[in-house]
Scaffold this active site. Sequence first.
Site, PDB file in Angstrom:
ATOM      1  N   LYS A 138       0.835  -1.208   0.000  1.00 16.97           N
ATOM      2  CA  LYS A 138       0.000   0.000   0.000  1.00 16.97           C
ATOM      3  C   LYS A 138       0.866   1.254   0.000  1.00 16.97           C
ATOM      4  O   LYS A 138       0.555   2.232  -0.692  1.00 16.97           O
ATOM      5  CB  LYS A 138      -0.920   0.008   1.224  1.00 16.97           C
ATOM      6  CG  LYS A 138      -1.770   1.267   1.331  1.00 16.97           C
ATOM      7  CD  LYS A 138      -2.763   1.198   2.472  1.00 16.97           C
ATOM      8  CE  LYS A 138      -3.605   2.468   2.542  1.00 16.97           C
ATOM      9  NZ  LYS A 138      -4.668   2.392   3.565  1.00 16.97           N
ATOM     10  N   HIS A 267      -6.687 -30.137 -34.170  1.00 21.93           N
ATOM     11  CA  HIS A 267      -7.730 -29.260 -33.641  1.00 21.93           C
ATOM     12  C   HIS A 267      -8.493 -29.928 -32.491  1.00 21.93           C
ATOM     13  O   HIS A 267      -9.721 -29.931 -32.456  1.00 21.93           O
ATOM     14  CB  HIS A 267      -8.686 -28.817 -34.743  1.00 21.93           C
ATOM     15  CG  HIS A 267      -8.017 -28.008 -35.813  1.00 21.93           C
ATOM     16  ND1 HIS A 267      -7.663 -26.698 -35.632  1.00 21.93           N
ATOM     17  CD2 HIS A 267      -7.596 -28.342 -37.061  1.00 21.93           C
ATOM     18  CE1 HIS A 267      -7.076 -26.248 -36.729  1.00 21.93           C
ATOM     19  NE2 HIS A 267      -7.019 -27.229 -37.606  1.00 21.93           N
TER      20      HIS A 267
END
Length: 507
Positions: A138, A267
């Site tokens: 922070k 695929h």
Amino acid sequence: MSKKINSALISVYHKDGLEEILQLLNSLNIKLISTGGTQDFIQSLGYECESVEDVTGYPSILGGRVKTLHPKVFGGILYRRDEEVDRKTVKAYDIPSIDLVIVDLYPFEETVADNASEDEIIEKIDIGGISLIRGAAKNYKDVIIVASRQQYKPLLDLLKEKNGVSDLDDRRWFAKEAFAVSSGYDSAIFNYFDKGENSVLRVSANDAKTLRYGENPHQKGVFYGNFDEVFEQLHGKEISYNNLLDIDAAVSLIADFNETALAILKHNNACGMACRPTVKEAWEAALAADPVSAFGGIVVTNRTVDAEAAKAISEIFFEVIIAPDYTADALDILFQKKNRIILKQKTGASTTNNMQIRSVLNGVLAQDKDTGVQTHKDLTVATTKLPTEKETEDLLFANILVKHTKSNAIVLAKNKQLIASGTGQTSRVDALNQAIEKAGTFGFDLHGAVMASDAFFPFPDCVEIAHKAGITAVIQPGGSIKDAESVAYCNANGLAMVTTGIRHFKH
């Protein structure tokens, strides 16, 4: 704004990799503050280190649960150096300035994975460490936070290259990484308490790797995960987004087979698959199913690839080969193509997650992975004619394949060889007709072959079409309100049908 590190608070569980950092901090005359075992470690290396207890005036209490949770620690981290009121406060209460915080959290996930007791797991929920991370992150405008050992190298680079001086971009980057650590840690704790109830979705994925692109060149692609935990890449180019999709499909499919097997995928669907005594024989049978689609595909097997198999496989172009091992002669052959990706699947490494997650609309879908494999005991004979032993083996083989094939799906098989499949069709009849046509294209005789369907037959049309093509046995989930019509057709025409009660849709 550039800031020099003058003091550092260090609180780590693992000491690995800390020595070089401590050496540099000491050489830069940075004051060290630490807790318990970490302080002992620092002092054992000959460096001065003030204890947190001396800073706060309080001992570690409650069996070590409370050590750093004190205003003198968090005040030293959180105070804003450019705020006059903050400067007056820290001076009034004799709060030391802390410019660098290094934390390595208690190993919560590792403790859960080790099947530890509930009490042991709870004790590995870090309180002070996670608070130090949040506080320092922070206040990144003034403080550097190193929240895990993964950030040791960037810290070392900063200490070496900038002599302990950081700029705002440096500190903000460390803060960003720190919040990634803390959010992932909290997600793991929540999921432990949630016990699979899925009350909310909390997913943490680390080790981001930016790919060349996504499915198409205009799409950005990123892989989150540790690929090296599962595979050793022995050769070839960088792995792409589509490679990863096919690799996942390939290893998921081959994992369902115990006997020697080989599959060729394109695929995400198998265009060739066979079980045979050797890898070379399995390759030849798999390739025969569709040598056209096999070009540029993915090859996967569950046995060591020898020189004989490697020579046969190398006769066509393929993108990736995956195996548990390779002989030295096989690798000499496979290495001859510069870009060919050769992967060795590590023994015992998990290749799958139990949960599947997909983005959809403004949310996500999550489900358990379809991991079930049906065996002889799961089959219910629906017809008067029983399948032969050979047909039953082929039915189970085909049922595994159809589970890994895009819906609507039909798989035709014979002698533990994929003959043809119909994949991703909008109707089951279309899928079957596609498979029959494909089998004919490559010269297969369907007489004595079997058919697997990923879902039930809503009408008897598929079994009729299959019968006229030569199919003699069928496996399907069952459950249609018109099952009796399909069964009646089979009984009238000498087909065997078994049901599993398990649907295998794959969209």
